[in-house]
Write a protein that holds these residues in place. Structure first.
Motif, PDB file in Angstrom:
ATOM      1  N   ARG A  38       1.123   1.669  -4.725  1.00  0.00           N
ATOM      2  CA  ARG A  38       0.989   0.764  -3.498  1.00  0.00           C
ATOM      3  C   ARG A  38       1.445  -0.528  -3.920  1.00  0.00           C
ATOM      4  O   ARG A  38       1.319  -0.778  -4.915  1.00  0.00           O
ATOM      5  N   GLN A  39       1.978  -1.376  -2.938  1.00  0.00           N
ATOM      6  CA  GLN A  39       2.612  -2.682  -3.196  1.00  0.00           C
ATOM      7  C   GLN A  39       1.906  -3.721  -2.130  1.00  0.00           C
ATOM      8  O   GLN A  39       2.211  -3.363  -0.931  1.00  0.00           O
ATOM      9  N   ALA A  40       1.002  -4.451  -2.534  1.00  0.00           N
ATOM     10  CA  ALA A  40       0.866  -5.308  -1.390  1.00  0.00           C
ATOM     11  C   ALA A  40       1.754  -6.683  -1.308  1.00  0.00           C
ATOM     12  O   ALA A  40       2.405  -6.861  -2.377  1.00  0.00           O
ATOM     13  N   PRO A  41       1.674  -7.369  -0.300  1.00  0.00           N
ATOM     14  CA  PRO A  41       2.495  -8.636  -0.265  1.00  0.00           C
ATOM     15  C   PRO A  41       2.349  -9.344  -1.462  1.00  0.00           C
ATOM     16  O   PRO A  41       1.465  -9.693  -1.858  1.00  0.00           O
ATOM     17  N   GLY A  42       3.546  -9.754  -2.163  1.00  0.00           N
ATOM     18  CA  GLY A  42       3.503 -10.650  -3.288  1.00  0.00           C
ATOM     19  C   GLY A  42       3.103 -10.159  -4.764  1.00  0.00           C
ATOM     20  O   GLY A  42       2.869 -10.778  -5.415  1.00  0.00           O
ATOM     21  N   GLN A  43       2.842  -8.839  -4.585  1.00  0.00           N
ATOM     22  CA  GLN A  43       2.301  -8.415  -5.737  1.00  0.00           C
ATOM     23  C   GLN A  43       3.087  -7.247  -6.254  1.00  0.00           C
ATOM     24  O   GLN A  43       4.109  -6.536  -5.576  1.00  0.00           O
ATOM     25  N   LEU A  85     -12.754   2.314   2.783  1.00  0.00           N
ATOM     26  CA  LEU A  85     -11.453   1.324   2.583  1.00  0.00           C
ATOM     27  C   LEU A  85     -12.060  -0.266   2.717  1.00  0.00           C
ATOM     28  O   LEU A  85     -12.892  -0.566   3.518  1.00  0.00           O
ATOM     29  N   LYS A  86     -11.356  -1.001   1.874  1.00  0.00           N
ATOM     30  CA  LYS A  86     -11.555  -2.337   1.609  1.00  0.00           C
ATOM     31  C   LYS A  86     -10.420  -3.116   2.246  1.00  0.00           C
ATOM     32  O   LYS A  86      -9.168  -2.544   1.965  1.00  0.00           O
ATOM     33  N   PRO A  87     -10.563  -4.176   2.490  1.00  0.00           N
ATOM     34  CA  PRO A  87      -9.407  -5.166   2.857  1.00  0.00           C
ATOM     35  C   PRO A  87      -8.382  -5.298   1.714  1.00  0.00           C
ATOM     36  O   PRO A  87      -7.070  -5.434   2.039  1.00  0.00           O
ATOM     37  N   GLU A  88      -8.695  -5.333   0.475  1.00  0.00           N
ATOM     38  CA  GLU A  88      -7.845  -5.409  -0.501  1.00  0.00           C
ATOM     39  C   GLU A  88      -7.050  -3.879  -0.960  1.00  0.00           C
ATOM     40  O   GLU A  88      -6.174  -4.133  -1.541  1.00  0.00           O
ATOM     41  N   ASP A  89      -7.123  -3.099  -0.096  1.00  0.00           N
ATOM     42  CA  ASP A  89      -6.691  -1.830  -0.127  1.00  0.00           C
ATOM     43  C   ASP A  89      -5.452  -1.916   0.732  1.00  0.00           C
ATOM     44  O   ASP A  89      -4.590  -1.060   0.720  1.00  0.00           O
ATOM     45  N   THR A  90      -5.160  -3.034   1.469  1.00  0.00           N
ATOM     46  CA  THR A  90      -4.077  -3.232   2.319  1.00  0.00           C
ATOM     47  C   THR A  90      -2.634  -3.361   1.339  1.00  0.00           C
ATOM     48  O   THR A  90      -2.857  -4.006   0.556  1.00  0.00           O
ATOM     49  N   ALA A  91      -1.662  -2.427   1.918  1.00  0.00           N
ATOM     50  CA  ALA A  91      -0.605  -2.263   1.013  1.00  0.00           C
ATOM     51  C   ALA A  91       0.583  -1.509   1.708  1.00  0.00           C
ATOM     52  O   ALA A  91      -0.154  -0.642   2.618  1.00  0.00           O
ATOM     53  N   VAL A  92       1.528  -1.272   1.344  1.00  0.00           N
ATOM     54  CA  VAL A  92       2.397  -0.208   1.441  1.00  0.00           C
ATOM     55  C   VAL A  92       2.222   1.015   0.684  1.00  0.00           C
ATOM     56  O   VAL A  92       2.337   0.361  -0.671  1.00  0.00           O
ATOM     57  N   TYR A  93       1.952   2.107   0.714  1.00  0.00           N
ATOM     58  CA  TYR A  93       1.625   3.262  -0.069  1.00  0.00           C
ATOM     59  C   TYR A  93       2.783   4.030  -0.236  1.00  0.00           C
ATOM     60  O   TYR A  93       3.518   4.396   0.817  1.00  0.00           O
ATOM     61  N   TYR A  94       3.297   4.113  -1.424  1.00  0.00           N
ATOM     62  CA  TYR A  94       4.476   5.099  -1.580  1.00  0.00           C
ATOM     63  C   TYR A  94       4.295   6.515  -2.596  1.00  0.00           C
ATOM     64  O   TYR A  94       3.158   6.430  -3.301  1.00  0.00           O
ATOM     65  N   TRP A 105      11.228   8.649  -4.682  1.00  0.00           N
ATOM     66  CA  TRP A 105      10.453   7.634  -3.995  1.00  0.00           C
ATOM     67  C   TRP A 105      10.429   7.965  -2.750  1.00  0.00           C
ATOM     68  O   TRP A 105      11.571   8.177  -2.113  1.00  0.00           O
ATOM     69  N   GLY A 106       9.467   7.842  -1.638  1.00  0.00           N
ATOM     70  CA  GLY A 106       9.441   7.823  -0.314  1.00  0.00           C
ATOM     71  C   GLY A 106       9.619   6.311   0.192  1.00  0.00           C
ATOM     72  O   GLY A 106       9.865   5.662  -0.679  1.00  0.00           O
ATOM     73  N   GLN A 107       9.560   6.196   1.639  1.00  0.00           N
ATOM     74  CA  GLN A 107       9.989   4.894   2.322  1.00  0.00           C
ATOM     75  C   GLN A 107       8.819   4.200   2.285  1.00  0.00           C
ATOM     76  O   GLN A 107       8.759   2.925   2.570  1.00  0.00           O
ATOM     77  N   GLY A 108       7.750   4.988   1.916  1.00  0.00           N
ATOM     78  CA  GLY A 108       6.297   3.959   2.129  1.00  0.00           C
ATOM     79  C   GLY A 108       5.661   4.153   3.531  1.00  0.00           C
ATOM     80  O   GLY A 108       6.371   4.391   4.621  1.00  0.00           O
ATOM     81  N   THR A 109       4.514   4.082   3.649  1.00  0.00           N
ATOM     82  CA  THR A 109       3.608   3.868   4.876  1.00  0.00           C
ATOM     83  C   THR A 109       2.524   2.853   4.787  1.00  0.00           C
ATOM     84  O   THR A 109       1.918   2.636   3.709  1.00  0.00           O
ATOM     85  N   GLN A 110       2.592   1.938   5.667  1.00  0.00           N
ATOM     86  CA  GLN A 110       1.609   0.941   5.907  1.00  0.00           C
ATOM     87  C   GLN A 110       0.174   1.205   5.923  1.00  0.00           C
ATOM     88  O   GLN A 110      -0.157   1.871   7.001  1.00  0.00           O
ATOM     89  N   VAL A 111      -0.688   0.567   5.134  1.00  0.00           N
ATOM     90  CA  VAL A 111      -1.907   0.780   5.291  1.00  0.00           C
ATOM     91  C   VAL A 111      -2.601  -0.506   5.570  1.00  0.00           C
ATOM     92  O   VAL A 111      -2.663  -1.457   4.674  1.00  0.00           O
ATOM     93  N   THR A 112      -3.302  -0.904   6.632  1.00  0.00           N
ATOM     94  CA  THR A 112      -3.906  -2.041   6.935  1.00  0.00           C
ATOM     95  C   THR A 112      -5.281  -2.134   7.154  1.00  0.00           C
ATOM     96  O   THR A 112      -5.836  -1.228   7.866  1.00  0.00           O
ATOM     97  N   VAL A 113      -6.311  -2.730   6.327  1.00  0.00           N
ATOM     98  CA  VAL A 113      -7.719  -2.681   6.354  1.00  0.00           C
ATOM     99  C   VAL A 113      -8.165  -3.979   6.905  1.00  0.00           C
ATOM    100  O   VAL A 113      -8.059  -4.962   6.007  1.00  0.00           O
ATOM    101  N   SER A 114      -8.780  -3.960   7.941  1.00  0.00           N
ATOM    102  CA  SER A 114      -9.048  -5.439   8.818  1.00  0.00           C
ATOM    103  C   SER A 114      -9.918  -5.043   9.926  1.00  0.00           C
ATOM    104  O   SER A 114      -9.852  -3.952  10.590  1.00  0.00           O
TER     105      SER A 114
END
Length: 115
Positions: A38-43, A85-94, A105-114
């Motif tokens: 997974r990759q979160a914004p800026g991470q 799930l926690k807000p810190e799990d928010t990321a694109v998952y690959y 690699w796949g193209q990724g799927t967005q997971v947003t916990v909010s």
């Protein structure tokens, strides 16, 4: 056709669950080391969980006890069940498939916990 296609992401409230799916074509998942990153914004992209062809499983400390990786060899598919799930799990998952010099690699799927 892409060798790996993820699905199942979306918006979920804290404490909720999602199941990610990685459908493989043209490769046989049972002979690869299959992983979720997974990759979160800026991470940086980080390893979430992996399963080897010998069925050895590893998890990042941050998801242990909450996430479960599994592989269905008949369907040639990889899954990631995500609970509590926690807000810190928010990321694109690959999804990733690795075997010697073959690295897909796949193209990724967005997971947003909010809330």
């Amino acid at each position: 056709q892409l060798p790996l296609v993820e699905s199942g992401g979306g918006l979920v409230q804290p404490g909720g669950s999602l199941r990610l799916t990685c459908a493989a074509s043209g490769i046989i998942v049972s002979i690869y080391r299959m992983s979720w990153y997974r990759q979160a914004p800026g991470q940086q992209r980080e390893l979430v969980a992996s399963v080897t062809k010998e069925d050895a499983i590893t998890y990042a400390d941050s998801v242990k006890g909450r996430f479960t990786i599994s592989r269905d060899d008949r369907k040639n598919t990889l899954y990631l069940q995500m609970n509590s799930l926690k807000p810190e799990d928010t990321a694109v998952y690959y999804c990733n498939a690795l075997r010697t010099t073959h690295d897909y690699w796949g193209q990724g799927t967005q997971v947003t916990v909010s809330s």
